[in-house]
Write an enzyme that holds these catalytic residues in place. Sequence first.
Site, PDB file in Angstrom:
ATOM      1  N   LEU A 134     -21.448  -0.114  -3.546  1.00 39.26           N
ATOM      2  CA  LEU A 134     -22.549  -0.310  -2.601  1.00 39.26           C
ATOM      3  C   LEU A 134     -22.770   0.909  -1.709  1.00 39.26           C
ATOM      4  O   LEU A 134     -23.557   0.857  -0.771  1.00 39.26           O
ATOM      5  CB  LEU A 134     -22.305  -1.561  -1.757  1.00 39.26           C
ATOM      6  CG  LEU A 134     -22.518  -2.886  -2.495  1.00 39.26           C
ATOM      7  CD1 LEU A 134     -22.001  -4.065  -1.672  1.00 39.26           C
ATOM      8  CD2 LEU A 134     -23.993  -3.088  -2.864  1.00 39.26           C
ATOM      9  N   TYR A 178       0.809  -1.218   0.000  1.00 36.11           N
ATOM     10  CA  TYR A 178       0.000   0.000   0.000  1.00 36.11           C
ATOM     11  C   TYR A 178       0.841   1.267   0.000  1.00 36.11           C
ATOM     12  O   TYR A 178       1.947   1.267   0.510  1.00 36.11           O
ATOM     13  CB  TYR A 178      -0.917   0.012   1.239  1.00 36.11           C
ATOM     14  CG  TYR A 178      -1.939  -1.083   1.275  1.00 36.11           C
ATOM     15  CD1 TYR A 178      -2.257  -1.851   0.155  1.00 36.11           C
ATOM     16  CD2 TYR A 178      -2.611  -1.383   2.459  1.00 36.11           C
ATOM     17  CE1 TYR A 178      -3.209  -2.865   0.213  1.00 36.11           C
ATOM     18  CE2 TYR A 178      -3.566  -2.389   2.522  1.00 36.11           C
ATOM     19  CZ  TYR A 178      -3.850  -3.135   1.391  1.00 36.11           C
ATOM     20  OH  TYR A 178      -4.792  -4.132   1.465  1.00 36.11           O
TER      21      TYR A 178
END
Length: 349
Positions: free
Chosen positions: A244, A53
């Site tokens: 979502l 990351y």
Amino acid sequence: MEKRRLGRSELMVSQICLGTMTFGEQNSEQEAHAQMDLAAERGVNFLDMAELYPIPPKPETQGRTELYVGSWIKARGNRADTIIASKVVGRTDNDWFRGGRSSRLVRADIVDAIDKSLARLQTDYIDLYQIHWPDREIPFGSNPMRVTALSEPVADETPIAETLAVFAELVKAGKIRHFGLSNESSWGTMRYVLEAERGVGPRPIALQNSYSLVNRTYEVNLAETCQREGIGLLAYSPLAQGYLSGKYDNGALPEGSRKALFDRLQRYEKPGAAEAFAAYNAMAREFGLTPARFAHAFVNARPFIAANIIGATTMAQLEEALSSIDVGWTAEMQEAVDGLHQRIGNPCF
């Protein structure tokens, strides 16, 4: 914030885990610290990161997320109160992790990874150290809905026993407390358990796999595997990388969104996905909730979840994700979700 035991370990982790993969790309160090401060205030004691990351992975930013987490822990003096999870990359030909060569799950590469992560995090140990994805060549996520052809093992595939033995060394050296897996299949999970029972290395206590309203493949085989073997699910991508949340409804493309910035959401753009998102987001609103709170509450309520890994780029998004623990998930909600899932399945495996 409820605390849950992670697998068979002594670790008691908050039901919400703060994912950090935006730190160092979409979020500055100051913004990252503000997110961790708010999460800690709300009872979150669990942070998840990786040597990979931030996302998207690039040589010029690789490791920056761990640097930001490390500077926050040093500034706050709260290492003893914070459970840190990080990951070593699996098999990859990207050469920036190991200084100009590809990386495999072999001793030299794992030791290199852990030592660099510890330095960036400014700590002597990592509570949960995970394999980010397998060394063997399998579909990413390890739980496809369809298999057209199985890859033959490559000549230099690292045996699971060889990899696990390295983690035994790390535990003995005090560099890690516990071992975990990510993006792993039932077969791979059980092979690690088998080798652990043979005395090769530590048992996995956690499995970090994708889990959401549009990807419930974990339930097919892994739920029973992990329940019987004492392995807790760390659910990532509960919002299906934002789909979502409702922000992409009707073809919208918000400025600054991951879709607009990076266009790396193909896992969530498969046939049937758009219809599924529209249906679940509409269902959420029918229950009087925002799509994001509804999707998070679904994951929070599942009986096999050790922690729901949330992620945010803004404080408002973080507030909404944290507030999902206050949603009372009802039998009516579950029945509605299961009915829709029966019809549309798992379009985003």
